[in-house]
Design a protein around this motif. Structure first.
Motif, PDB file in Angstrom:
ATOM      1  N   ASN A 217       0.814  -1.206   0.000  1.00 20.43           N
ATOM      2  CA  ASN A 217       0.000   0.000   0.000  1.00 20.43           C
ATOM      3  C   ASN A 217       0.856   1.267   0.000  1.00 20.43           C
ATOM      4  OD1 ASN A 217      -2.470  -1.295  -0.046  1.00 20.43           O
ATOM      5  ND2 ASN A 217      -2.610  -1.454   2.171  1.00 20.43           N
ATOM      6  N   PHE A 218       0.230   2.365  -0.405  1.00 19.75           N
ATOM      7  CA  PHE A 218       0.907   3.666  -0.443  1.00 19.75           C
ATOM      8  C   PHE A 218       0.404   4.540   0.710  1.00 19.75           C
ATOM      9  CE2 PHE A 218      -2.880   3.805  -3.140  1.00 19.75           C
ATOM     10  CZ  PHE A 218      -3.578   4.861  -2.577  1.00 19.75           C
ATOM     11  N   ILE A 219       1.181   5.558   1.046  1.00 21.88           N
ATOM     12  CA  ILE A 219       0.751   6.560   2.015  1.00 21.88           C
ATOM     13  C   ILE A 219       1.154   7.946   1.499  1.00 21.88           C
ATOM     14  CG2 ILE A 219       0.939   5.016   4.015  1.00 21.88           C
ATOM     15  CD1 ILE A 219       3.557   6.499   4.737  1.00 21.88           C
ATOM     16  N   ASP A 220       0.649   8.967   2.141  1.00 19.23           N
ATOM     17  CA  ASP A 220       1.040  10.344   1.830  1.00 19.23           C
ATOM     18  C   ASP A 220       2.378  10.607   2.527  1.00 19.23           C
ATOM     19  OD1 ASP A 220       1.376  13.044   1.505  1.00 19.23           O
ATOM     20  OD2 ASP A 220      -0.664  13.591   2.081  1.00 19.23           O
ATOM     21  N   LYS A 221       3.454  10.251   1.866  1.00 20.56           N
ATOM     22  CA  LYS A 221       4.784  10.315   2.487  1.00 20.56           C
ATOM     23  C   LYS A 221       5.154  11.724   2.943  1.00 20.56           C
ATOM     24  CE  LYS A 221       8.262   7.893   0.863  1.00 20.56           C
ATOM     25  NZ  LYS A 221       9.227   7.210  -0.023  1.00 20.56           N
ATOM     26  N   GLU A 222       4.803  12.701   2.152  1.00 21.05           N
ATOM     27  CA  GLU A 222       5.156  14.082   2.501  1.00 21.05           C
ATOM     28  C   GLU A 222       4.525  14.491   3.826  1.00 21.05           C
ATOM     29  OE1 GLU A 222       4.809  18.589   0.607  1.00 21.05           O
ATOM     30  OE2 GLU A 222       4.480  16.831  -0.669  1.00 21.05           O
ATOM     31  N   LYS A 223       3.277  14.090   4.024  1.00 16.32           N
ATOM     32  CA  LYS A 223       2.558  14.418   5.262  1.00 16.32           C
ATOM     33  C   LYS A 223       3.238  13.828   6.483  1.00 16.32           C
ATOM     34  CE  LYS A 223      -1.822  13.431   7.617  1.00 16.32           C
ATOM     35  NZ  LYS A 223      -3.158  12.806   7.490  1.00 16.32           N
ATOM     36  N   ILE A 315       1.403   1.057  10.213  1.00 14.80           N
ATOM     37  CA  ILE A 315       2.806   0.632  10.321  1.00 14.80           C
ATOM     38  C   ILE A 315       3.666   1.465   9.367  1.00 14.80           C
ATOM     39  CG2 ILE A 315       4.434  -1.250   9.891  1.00 14.80           C
ATOM     40  CD1 ILE A 315       2.358  -3.205  10.901  1.00 14.80           C
ATOM     41  N   LEU A 316       3.194   1.627   8.129  1.00 15.93           N
ATOM     42  CA  LEU A 316       3.929   2.431   7.152  1.00 15.93           C
ATOM     43  C   LEU A 316       4.059   3.876   7.621  1.00 15.93           C
ATOM     44  CD1 LEU A 316       2.220   1.108   3.884  1.00 15.93           C
ATOM     45  CD2 LEU A 316       4.429   0.412   4.805  1.00 15.93           C
ATOM     46  N   GLU A 317       2.963   4.418   8.148  1.00 19.00           N
ATOM     47  CA  GLU A 317       2.959   5.805   8.617  1.00 19.00           C
ATOM     48  C   GLU A 317       3.908   5.993   9.795  1.00 19.00           C
ATOM     49  OE1 GLU A 317      -1.704   6.406   7.214  1.00 19.00           O
ATOM     50  OE2 GLU A 317      -1.209   6.135   9.326  1.00 19.00           O
ATOM     51  N   SER A 318       3.904   5.043  10.721  1.00 22.59           N
ATOM     52  CA  SER A 318       4.794   5.129  11.880  1.00 22.59           C
ATOM     53  C   SER A 318       6.253   5.096  11.462  1.00 22.59           C
ATOM     54  CB  SER A 318       4.500   3.980  12.854  1.00 22.59           C
ATOM     55  OG  SER A 318       3.231   4.134  13.437  1.00 22.59           O
ATOM     56  N   HIS A 319       6.606   4.176  10.598  1.00 26.35           N
ATOM     57  CA  HIS A 319       7.985   4.105  10.108  1.00 26.35           C
ATOM     58  C   HIS A 319       8.395   5.427   9.445  1.00 26.35           C
ATOM     59  CE1 HIS A 319       8.206  -0.586   9.928  1.00 26.35           C
ATOM     60  NE2 HIS A 319       8.566  -0.097  11.100  1.00 26.35           N
ATOM     61  N   CYS A 320       7.482   5.987   8.670  1.00 27.13           N
ATOM     62  CA  CYS A 320       7.773   7.234   7.970  1.00 27.13           C
ATOM     63  C   CYS A 320       8.039   8.371   8.957  1.00 27.13           C
ATOM     64  CB  CYS A 320       6.598   7.587   7.063  1.00 27.13           C
ATOM     65  SG  CYS A 320       7.049   8.593   5.639  1.00 27.13           S
ATOM     66  N   MET A 321       7.398   8.298  10.131  1.00 28.27           N
ATOM     67  CA  MET A 321       7.581   9.325  11.157  1.00 28.27           C
ATOM     68  C   MET A 321       8.734   9.010  12.108  1.00 28.27           C
ATOM     69  SD  MET A 321       3.675  10.488  12.134  1.00 28.27           S
ATOM     70  CE  MET A 321       2.959   8.875  12.360  1.00 28.27           C
ATOM     71  N   ARG A 379      11.932   4.979   5.025  1.00 26.19           N
ATOM     72  CA  ARG A 379      11.054   5.835   4.220  1.00 26.19           C
ATOM     73  C   ARG A 379      11.276   5.623   2.728  1.00 26.19           C
ATOM     74  NH1 ARG A 379      12.522  11.337   7.495  1.00 26.19           N
ATOM     75  NH2 ARG A 379      11.270  10.943   9.369  1.00 26.19           N
ATOM     76  N   GLU A 380      12.528   5.363   2.362  1.00 25.57           N
ATOM     77  CA  GLU A 380      12.855   5.198   0.948  1.00 25.57           C
ATOM     78  C   GLU A 380      12.138   3.998   0.331  1.00 25.57           C
ATOM     79  OE1 GLU A 380      14.708   7.384  -0.772  1.00 25.57           O
ATOM     80  OE2 GLU A 380      14.705   8.545   1.102  1.00 25.57           O
ATOM     81  N   ASN A 381      11.804   3.005   1.157  1.00 30.15           N
ATOM     82  CA  ASN A 381      11.172   1.778   0.658  1.00 30.15           C
ATOM     83  C   ASN A 381       9.651   1.838   0.685  1.00 30.15           C
ATOM     84  OD1 ASN A 381      13.722   0.531   0.329  1.00 30.15           O
ATOM     85  ND2 ASN A 381      13.760  -0.017   2.502  1.00 30.15           N
ATOM     86  N   ILE A 382       9.110   2.908   1.270  1.00 28.02           N
ATOM     87  CA  ILE A 382       7.656   3.046   1.373  1.00 28.02           C
ATOM     88  C   ILE A 382       7.128   3.761   0.134  1.00 28.02           C
ATOM     89  CG2 ILE A 382       5.766   4.069   2.707  1.00 28.02           C
ATOM     90  CD1 ILE A 382       7.573   3.802   5.196  1.00 28.02           C
ATOM     91  N   LEU A 383       6.061   3.231  -0.445  1.00 32.65           N
ATOM     92  CA  LEU A 383       5.527   3.796  -1.677  1.00 32.65           C
ATOM     93  C   LEU A 383       4.698   5.052  -1.418  1.00 32.65           C
ATOM     94  CD1 LEU A 383       4.297   0.607  -3.585  1.00 32.65           C
ATOM     95  CD2 LEU A 383       6.428   1.849  -3.922  1.00 32.65           C
ATOM     96  N   SER A 384       4.932   6.073  -2.229  1.00 36.27           N
ATOM     97  CA  SER A 384       4.057   7.242  -2.265  1.00 36.27           C
ATOM     98  C   SER A 384       2.955   6.952  -3.280  1.00 36.27           C
ATOM     99  CB  SER A 384       4.835   8.485  -2.684  1.00 36.27           C
ATOM    100  OG  SER A 384       5.281   8.343  -4.029  1.00 36.27           O
ATOM    101  N   ILE A 385       1.943   7.799  -3.336  1.00 34.80           N
ATOM    102  CA  ILE A 385       0.884   7.601  -4.325  1.00 34.80           C
ATOM    103  C   ILE A 385       1.453   7.706  -5.737  1.00 34.80           C
ATOM    104  CG2 ILE A 385       0.246  10.056  -4.181  1.00 34.80           C
ATOM    105  CD1 ILE A 385      -2.111   7.101  -5.029  1.00 34.80           C
ATOM    106  N   GLU A 386       2.458   8.563  -5.923  1.00 33.91           N
ATOM    107  CA  GLU A 386       3.096   8.700  -7.237  1.00 33.91           C
ATOM    108  C   GLU A 386       3.803   7.404  -7.644  1.00 33.91           C
ATOM    109  OE1 GLU A 386       2.474  12.648  -5.475  1.00 33.91           O
ATOM    110  OE2 GLU A 386       3.531  10.862  -4.735  1.00 33.91           O
ATOM    111  N   ASP A 387       4.550   6.821  -6.686  1.00 31.99           N
ATOM    112  CA  ASP A 387       5.237   5.547  -6.959  1.00 31.99           C
ATOM    113  C   ASP A 387       4.222   4.462  -7.316  1.00 31.99           C
ATOM    114  OD1 ASP A 387       7.668   6.736  -6.189  1.00 31.99           O
ATOM    115  OD2 ASP A 387       7.367   6.176  -4.085  1.00 31.99           O
ATOM    116  N   TYR A 388       3.154   4.415  -6.528  1.00 32.66           N
ATOM    117  CA  TYR A 388       2.138   3.375  -6.699  1.00 32.66           C
ATOM    118  C   TYR A 388       1.480   3.482  -8.074  1.00 32.66           C
ATOM    119  CZ  TYR A 388      -1.557   0.129  -5.240  1.00 32.66           C
ATOM    120  OH  TYR A 388      -2.402  -0.950  -5.131  1.00 32.66           O
ATOM    121  N   CYS A 389       1.108   4.702  -8.456  1.00 37.39           N
ATOM    122  CA  CYS A 389       0.451   4.898  -9.750  1.00 37.39           C
ATOM    123  C   CYS A 389       1.373   4.537 -10.911  1.00 37.39           C
ATOM    124  CB  CYS A 389      -0.036   6.340  -9.879  1.00 37.39           C
ATOM    125  SG  CYS A 389      -1.530   6.672  -8.915  1.00 37.39           S
TER     126      CYS A 389
END
Length: 402
Positions: A217-223, A315-321, A379-389
């Motif tokens: 899944n993707f998340i809003d990485k910038e946020k 989990i993805l959001e926590s890692h990103c933070m 964070r580098e391994n987590i997909l953004s919506i741009e990566d996912y699309c």
């Protein structure tokens, strides 16, 4: 490219709907034309130009028409007819299904393929191999694979769907019919949010082979990357307060660790289990900035689900933070948390196992600091919506070309 998104609900209602709406919105921003098909509801936020939707089926209604629902939830002639009308009007290059069962039914697959349109489905749960969608025994509060290893009749014996014999029978009838007809064989690509789910599918039906692809899944990485994190000494849990989420183990682990504070962000049918425990603070259901703040300032995120979670966004959001995570060593959770690198995995879902892992991380300052730094690198391994699309559009293009 013209893309028809399909889901039974066309408004923000849960993870599946949010995924579809956010994905569709971003594809539109990229210049693609996106329309939607699903059930009519006054709360709908998206739709199609033909104005075609299925009748709203409210299973909690007292109207007489509810007695027809058992026939409609197996095979919907209405849904098949109307999605074909939408296709005739919109002429999509591809159809992307999400959650269709009961309100739309797999009947729409026949309508889509009759029109010769490539068909993608994002698999949000285990519905196609388990009538109760979760591979979980509510009575015993543990994972269950009896229907995979034996017969769907186990679902009826255990009253797996809402503890109801009638609902379980209907669920089994639906599962048996579409398994016997090999309806899902007509889908061109199944997008799986975890390798675990993909492997479960491949182990059940030979015709899934070559038709699955795992995309986390993707998340809003910038946020979640740019938050002002102020670490506080509490352990946070985010999610629905129900037994399959492991809240009984949270309650018992909290009692084993009275020196730690547990913050619970969520609501649900079993929330009483967590009440009246001195070191447990319940915030209720939170969204937006308040939820991000609670998660981002935590020492750790605890994710103790008993059932096989797919690809939890928290989990993805926590890692990103930069927040380490303690989770169970099963399902999609074990793919996201790297044991000893970005958090800890608990092999046995017991209060003692959870308490031990929490202490191991929190009470070793140097170890904890390493975990935090590793989370930032993750964070580098987590997909953004741009990566996912980008990944998804390549799959769309392959199918359209074929």
């Amino acid at each position: 490219m013209k893309i028809l998104m399909v889901n039974k609900f066309l408004y923000s209602r849960g993870g599946c709907e949010n995924y579809m709406l956010y994905l569709g919105e971003h594809l539109s921003k990229m210049g693609h034309e996106v329309q939607y098909f699903g059930m009519y509801d006054e709360k709908n936020t998206v739709g199609n130009k033909a104005g075609k939707y299925t009748q709203n089926m409210d299973f909690h209604s007292n109207k007489l028409e509810r007695f027809l629902y058992p026939f409609k939830i197996i095979y919907s002639v209405e849904a098949k007819k109307k999605i074909m009308q939408v296709i005739d009007d919109f002429k999509p290059d591809i159809v992307h299904m999400n959650n269709i069962n009961f309100q739309l039914t797999p009947s729409i697959i026949y309508g889509i393929k009759k029109k010769g349109i490539p068909l993608v489905q994002t698999v949000h749960d285990y519905q196609m191999i388990c009538p109760n969608h979760l591979l979980y025994d509510f009575e015993k509060n543990c994972p269950c694979e009896k229907c995979l290893e034996g017969s769907y009749i186990n679902c009826i014996k255990n009253k797996c769907i809402h503890s109801s014999t009638v609902k379980s029978v209907l669920g089994v009838i639906e599962a048996w019919i579409y398994s016997w007809l090999k309806t899902y064989k007509k889908v061109d690509l199944f997008v799986c949010p975890s390798n675990f789910l993909e492997n479960k599918f491949l182990s059940t039906k030979a015709y899934y082979k070559g038709k699955t692809k795992t995309i986390h899944n993707f998340i809003d990485k910038e946020k979640f990357t740019n938050i002002d994190r102020k670490e506080e000494p509490y352990i946070v849990f985010v999610g629905r307060l129900s037994k399959e989420k492991g809240i009984e183990n949270i309650a018992k682990a909290a009692k084993l660790l009275p020196e730690y504070t547990f913050v619970i962000a969520g609501s649900g049918p079993d929330e009483d289990i967590l009440k009246n425990i001195p070191n447990v603070k319940m915030t209720g259901f939170l969204t937006g900035d308040k939820l991000t703040e609670i998660m981002g300032n935590a020492k750790l995120l605890l994710f103790p689900s008993v059932w096989y979670e797919n690809c939890p966004l928290s989990i993805l959001e926590s890692h990103c933070m930069g927040v380490p995570v303690v989770a169970m060593n099963n399902g999609g959770m074990a793919e996201l948390v790297k044991d000893g690198v970005t958090g800890g995995l608990v092999n046995e879902p017991t209060p003692q196992g959870i308490a031990l892992k929490l202490k191991e991380i929190i009470e070793n300052e140097a170890y904890y600091k390493d975990l935090k730094e590793n989370c930032k690198k993750e964070r580098e391994n987590i997909l953004s919506i741009e990566d996912y699309c980008d990944i998804l559009l390549k799959e769309y293009e392959k199918l359209v070309a074929r």
